[in-house]
Design a protein around this motif. Structure first.
Motif, mmCIF file in Angstrom:
data_model
loop_
_atom_site.group_PDB
_atom_site.id
_atom_site.type_symbol
_atom_site.label_atom_id
_atom_site.label_comp_id
_atom_site.label_asym_id
_atom_site.label_seq_id
_atom_site.Cartn_x
_atom_site.Cartn_y
_atom_site.Cartn_z
ATOM 1 N N THR A 48 1.160 -1.323 -0.177
ATOM 2 C CA THR A 48 0.026 0.009 0.083
ATOM 3 C C THR A 48 1.004 1.192 -0.228
ATOM 4 O O THR A 48 1.891 1.412 0.732
ATOM 5 C CB THR A 48 -0.857 0.041 1.140
ATOM 6 O OG1 THR A 48 -1.771 -1.153 1.179
ATOM 7 C CG2 THR A 48 -1.914 1.106 1.174
ATOM 8 N N VAL A 49 0.687 2.249 -1.018
ATOM 9 C CA VAL A 49 1.570 3.302 -1.349
ATOM 10 C C VAL A 49 0.702 4.491 -1.166
ATOM 11 O O VAL A 49 -0.383 4.844 -1.585
ATOM 12 C CB VAL A 49 2.373 3.301 -2.488
ATOM 13 C CG1 VAL A 49 3.091 4.598 -2.615
ATOM 14 C CG2 VAL A 49 3.160 2.060 -2.581
ATOM 15 N N LYS A 50 1.108 5.389 -0.210
ATOM 16 C CA LYS A 50 0.029 6.749 0.015
ATOM 17 C C LYS A 50 0.338 7.454 -1.361
ATOM 18 O O LYS A 50 1.327 7.402 -2.190
ATOM 19 C CB LYS A 50 0.788 7.308 1.136
ATOM 20 C CG LYS A 50 0.590 6.944 2.718
ATOM 21 C CD LYS A 50 0.989 7.931 3.665
ATOM 22 C CE LYS A 50 0.640 7.244 5.095
ATOM 23 N NZ LYS A 50 0.744 8.245 6.272
ATOM 24 N N GLY A 51 -0.576 8.407 -1.393
ATOM 25 C CA GLY A 51 -0.724 9.292 -2.483
ATOM 26 C C GLY A 51 0.396 10.049 -2.769
ATOM 27 O O GLY A 51 1.201 10.776 -2.156
ATOM 28 N N LYS A 111 -5.553 9.183 -2.966
ATOM 29 C CA LYS A 111 -5.846 8.368 -2.356
ATOM 30 C C LYS A 111 -4.621 7.396 -2.475
ATOM 31 O O LYS A 111 -3.606 7.507 -3.250
ATOM 32 C CB LYS A 111 -6.908 7.793 -3.074
ATOM 33 C CG LYS A 111 -6.705 7.541 -4.771
ATOM 34 C CD LYS A 111 -8.022 7.117 -5.262
ATOM 35 C CE LYS A 111 -7.742 7.002 -6.957
ATOM 36 N NZ LYS A 111 -9.046 6.383 -7.581
ATOM 37 N N GLU A 112 -4.776 6.109 -2.015
ATOM 38 C CA GLU A 112 -3.827 5.248 -1.815
ATOM 39 C C GLU A 112 -3.781 4.363 -3.111
ATOM 40 O O GLU A 112 -4.800 4.230 -3.578
ATOM 41 C CB GLU A 112 -4.032 4.246 -0.555
ATOM 42 C CG GLU A 112 -3.638 4.721 0.668
ATOM 43 C CD GLU A 112 -3.915 3.994 2.020
ATOM 44 O OE1 GLU A 112 -3.264 4.112 2.913
ATOM 45 O OE2 GLU A 112 -4.614 2.907 1.957
ATOM 46 N N VAL A 113 -2.719 3.847 -3.240
ATOM 47 C CA VAL A 113 -2.838 2.707 -4.407
ATOM 48 C C VAL A 113 -2.367 1.199 -3.613
ATOM 49 O O VAL A 113 -1.443 1.235 -2.905
ATOM 50 C CB VAL A 113 -2.010 2.940 -5.529
ATOM 51 C CG1 VAL A 113 -0.298 3.020 -5.176
ATOM 52 C CG2 VAL A 113 -1.944 1.580 -6.730
ATOM 53 N N LYS A 114 -3.017 0.243 -3.834
ATOM 54 C CA LYS A 114 -2.818 -0.996 -3.117
ATOM 55 C C LYS A 114 -2.372 -2.112 -4.226
ATOM 56 O O LYS A 114 -3.302 -2.034 -5.267
ATOM 57 C CB LYS A 114 -3.903 -1.564 -2.417
ATOM 58 C CG LYS A 114 -4.227 -0.873 -1.195
ATOM 59 C CD LYS A 114 -5.479 -1.236 -0.457
ATOM 60 C CE LYS A 114 -6.095 -0.337 0.678
ATOM 61 N NZ LYS A 114 -4.871 -0.519 1.789
ATOM 62 N N PHE A 115 -1.332 -2.682 -4.532
ATOM 63 C CA PHE A 115 -1.130 -3.502 -5.403
ATOM 64 C C PHE A 115 -0.141 -4.677 -4.886
ATOM 65 O O PHE A 115 0.444 -4.724 -3.920
ATOM 66 C CB PHE A 115 -0.238 -3.064 -6.574
ATOM 67 C CG PHE A 115 1.124 -2.522 -6.102
ATOM 68 C CD1 PHE A 115 2.328 -3.015 -6.829
ATOM 69 C CD2 PHE A 115 1.319 -1.430 -5.544
ATOM 70 C CE1 PHE A 115 3.499 -2.602 -6.768
ATOM 71 C CE2 PHE A 115 2.434 -0.920 -5.312
ATOM 72 C CZ PHE A 115 3.641 -1.497 -5.896
#
Length: 239
Positions: A48-51, A111-115
């Motif tokens: 999970t990476v912050k904006g 918004k976060e990105v989850k990958f």
């Protein structure tokens, strides 16, 4: 049949403020000699990476690197000049081959990105670096097991290995049988969400189960669930 169970709460963990990452296998500062790899599967990171934040440019070689966004958008740039946005329902693969450097950052500031970031040892070393991404319709994997990474399927992204990645969104009560692609392969099942039972083992969200020395695996969705199946050679020369 042999199995190995990795419960979600046994994974390695790293938090750097901008990044929250869970490691199924040894990675970075997390080292577990019993969890180095599963056959050709070397890394399975749940990130999970912050904006506006992300991984600055860094090099790789002789590794097949797959990114699967679960939510948000991922911005990819590399030394071949590639500049792409990878979105939910996309699957990206980069064959690092003889050497490539890339960056992966959150394309959004709000918004976060989850990958999932997944590494697989290659079949052939020092190939010319390559990149591919495709979008897959969610409805095509509703109660179906859909191949999204494969060495022999034009509908999937190509991988330099005898490996197949499949996604499935299963409604409660649905049962599926998955045929392992090669006798020499095993399957690592990773539950993205929901709860399933695979070959009698109950798995919850973010649990992983490796299975080998069998021809098939049987999957039952205990509730609405999303799973990733990674079908890889069990014996491989490490890069």
């Amino acid at each position: 049949m042999k199995t190995i169970l990795h419960k979600a709460n046994t994974r390695g963990h790293a938090s750097f403020g901008w990044l929250n990452s869970y490691h199924t296998f040894s990675f970075g500062h997390y080292y577990n000699p019993e969890r180095i790899h599963f056959g050709a599967l070397r890394v399975l990171n749940d990130d999970t990476v912050k904006g506006g934040m992300g991984f600055s440019k860094h090099p790789h070689d002789n590794m097949e690197i797959v990114s699967i966004p679960l939510s948000g958008d991922l911005h990819h740039k590399d030394t071949t000049g590639r500049d792409e946005i990878i979105r939910q329902h996309d699957v990206q693969i980069m064959s690092a081959g003889s050497g490539i450097a890339h960056s992966e950052t959150n394309a959004n500031h709000d918004k976060e990105v989850k990958f999932l970031q997944i590494w697989v040892f290659p079949k052939e070393k020092n190939i010319e670096p390559r990149y591919q991404q495709k979008s897959f319709k969610p409805e095509d994997r509703l109660n179906q097991v859909l191949a999204v990474v494969a060495p022999d399927d034009e509908q999937a992204v190509w991988i330099n290995q005898d490996a197949w990645f499949s996604l499935a969104n299963l409604e409660a009560g649905i049962e599926k049988t998955y045929q392992i692609k090669r006798k020499e392969n095993g399957v690592y099942a990773f539950v993205i969400g929901g709860q399933v039972t695979i070959n009698g083992e109950q798995l919850d969200a973010r649990d992983g189960l490796g299975i080998w020395e069998t021809d098939t695996i049987n999957i039952t969705a205990n509730n609405n669930a999303e799973i990733l199946l990674i079908d890889v050679p069990m014996k491989v020369e490490e890069a």
